[in-house]
Scaffold this motif. Structure first.
Motif, PDB file in Angstrom:
ATOM      1  N   SER A  69       0.848  -1.191   0.000  1.00 51.11           N
ATOM      2  CA  SER A  69       0.000   0.000   0.000  1.00 51.11           C
ATOM      3  C   SER A  69       0.883   1.241   0.000  1.00 51.11           C
ATOM      4  O   SER A  69       2.083   1.175   0.250  1.00 51.11           O
ATOM      5  N   SER A  70       0.249   2.356  -0.288  1.00 53.39           N
ATOM      6  CA  SER A  70       0.963   3.629  -0.220  1.00 53.39           C
ATOM      7  C   SER A  70       0.043   4.680   0.386  1.00 53.39           C
ATOM      8  O   SER A  70      -1.174   4.630   0.225  1.00 53.39           O
ATOM      9  N   MET A  71       0.663   5.591   1.091  1.00 50.96           N
ATOM     10  CA  MET A  71      -0.062   6.672   1.751  1.00 50.96           C
ATOM     11  C   MET A  71       0.747   7.943   1.554  1.00 50.96           C
ATOM     12  O   MET A  71       1.951   7.954   1.808  1.00 50.96           O
ATOM     13  N   THR A  72       0.076   8.985   1.090  1.00 48.30           N
ATOM     14  CA  THR A  72       0.767  10.241   0.810  1.00 48.30           C
ATOM     15  C   THR A  72       0.254  11.328   1.739  1.00 48.30           C
ATOM     16  O   THR A  72      -0.955  11.484   1.921  1.00 48.30           O
ATOM     17  N   PHE A  73       1.197  12.054   2.305  1.00 46.60           N
ATOM     18  CA  PHE A  73       0.890  13.166   3.208  1.00 46.60           C
ATOM     19  C   PHE A  73       1.328  14.470   2.558  1.00 46.60           C
ATOM     20  O   PHE A  73       2.409  14.554   1.976  1.00 46.60           O
ATOM     21  N   LEU A  74       0.504  15.482   2.686  1.00 48.26           N
ATOM     22  CA  LEU A  74       0.903  16.844   2.361  1.00 48.26           C
ATOM     23  C   LEU A  74       1.372  17.464   3.672  1.00 48.26           C
ATOM     24  O   LEU A  74       0.634  17.480   4.660  1.00 48.26           O
ATOM     25  N   ILE A  75       2.621  17.939   3.677  1.00 51.06           N
ATOM     26  CA  ILE A  75       3.173  18.539   4.891  1.00 51.06           C
ATOM     27  C   ILE A  75       3.429  20.007   4.590  1.00 51.06           C
ATOM     28  O   ILE A  75       4.473  20.378   4.044  1.00 51.06           O
ATOM     29  N   ASP A  76       2.446  20.831   4.905  1.00 47.63           N
ATOM     30  CA  ASP A  76       2.558  22.276   4.684  1.00 47.63           C
ATOM     31  C   ASP A  76       3.549  22.828   5.714  1.00 47.63           C
ATOM     32  O   ASP A  76       3.323  22.718   6.913  1.00 47.63           O
ATOM     33  N   GLY A  77       4.644  23.362   5.228  1.00 50.18           N
ATOM     34  CA  GLY A  77       5.715  23.809   6.118  1.00 50.18           C
ATOM     35  C   GLY A  77       6.813  22.755   6.226  1.00 50.18           C
ATOM     36  O   GLY A  77       7.569  22.748   7.201  1.00 50.18           O
ATOM     37  N   MET A  78       6.910  21.882   5.234  1.00 53.80           N
ATOM     38  CA  MET A  78       7.870  20.778   5.269  1.00 53.80           C
ATOM     39  C   MET A  78       9.295  21.255   5.510  1.00 53.80           C
ATOM     40  O   MET A  78      10.050  20.623   6.240  1.00 53.80           O
ATOM     41  N   LYS A  79       9.671  22.365   4.924  1.00 49.64           N
ATOM     42  CA  LYS A  79      11.042  22.866   5.056  1.00 49.64           C
ATOM     43  C   LYS A  79      11.434  23.105   6.505  1.00 49.64           C
ATOM     44  O   LYS A  79      12.606  23.053   6.860  1.00 49.64           O
ATOM     45  N   GLU A  80      10.460  23.366   7.353  1.00 50.54           N
ATOM     46  CA  GLU A  80      10.730  23.630   8.764  1.00 50.54           C
ATOM     47  C   GLU A  80      11.034  22.357   9.564  1.00 50.54           C
ATOM     48  O   GLU A  80      11.631  22.437  10.633  1.00 50.54           O
ATOM     49  N   VAL A  81      10.600  21.201   9.048  1.00 47.39           N
ATOM     50  CA  VAL A  81      10.727  19.967   9.817  1.00 47.39           C
ATOM     51  C   VAL A  81      11.498  18.870   9.087  1.00 47.39           C
ATOM     52  O   VAL A  81      11.628  17.761   9.588  1.00 47.39           O
TER      53      VAL A  81
END
Length: 149
Positions: A69-81
């Motif tokens: 399976s696959s699961m995709t997350f949108l991480i708004d502010g990814m550059k910070e974490v």
């Protein structure tokens, strides 16, 4: 620091179940396997976890289940974490990876419960395990950070 996370996609990539399964007399004869692959799209701030679940009957030397399976997350502010290293590995800050993996595992557990209804494996559940310990093992295999695949 303001980071927001949303699940953008949950997908069953493949499901293979052995047609004729011998009665499982001893659950300890079953060997459970879980593996992960990761894809990151920094520009779109997307993080994908690919999960592979296998179940083998050690007594009869048979693979009973292969589930991807696959699961995709949108991480708004990814550059910070998110920290990427020159060797292709990466880390997330503030236990974010632990949270994403736990969310993924719980979702996959639910997907399998649905798929295994009315089968010989209807009582099989993904074992509960320490995600933090599993992450340490993953990091040790890839030189102290998680590696994208």
């Amino acid at each position: 620091m303001s980071v927001q996370i949303a699940i953008t996609q949950i997908k069953e990539d493949s499901f293979q179940l052995k047609n004729e399964i011998q009665p499982i007399e001893d659950p300890m004869q079953m060997r459970f396997g879980i593996d992960f692959g990761f894809n990151i799209n920094e520009e779109k701030q997307l993080f994908e976890i690919k999960t592979l679940i296998t179940l083998n009957d050690e007594k009869h030397n048979e693979k009973l289940l292969d589930f991807k399976s696959s699961m995709t997350f949108l991480i708004d502010g990814m550059k910070e974490v998110y920290q990427k290293y020159d060797n292709g590995t990466f880390d997330f800050k503030n236990q974010l990876m632990e949270f994403l993996l736990q969310t993924n595992i719980s979702t996959v557990r639910g997907m399998l419960v649905t798929r295994l209804q009315n089968t010989a494996l209807n009582a099989f559940y993904i074992p509960i395990f320490d995600v933090k310990q599993m992450m340490e093992q993953m990091k040790n295999r890839s030189n102290n950070s998680v590696q994208g695949q």
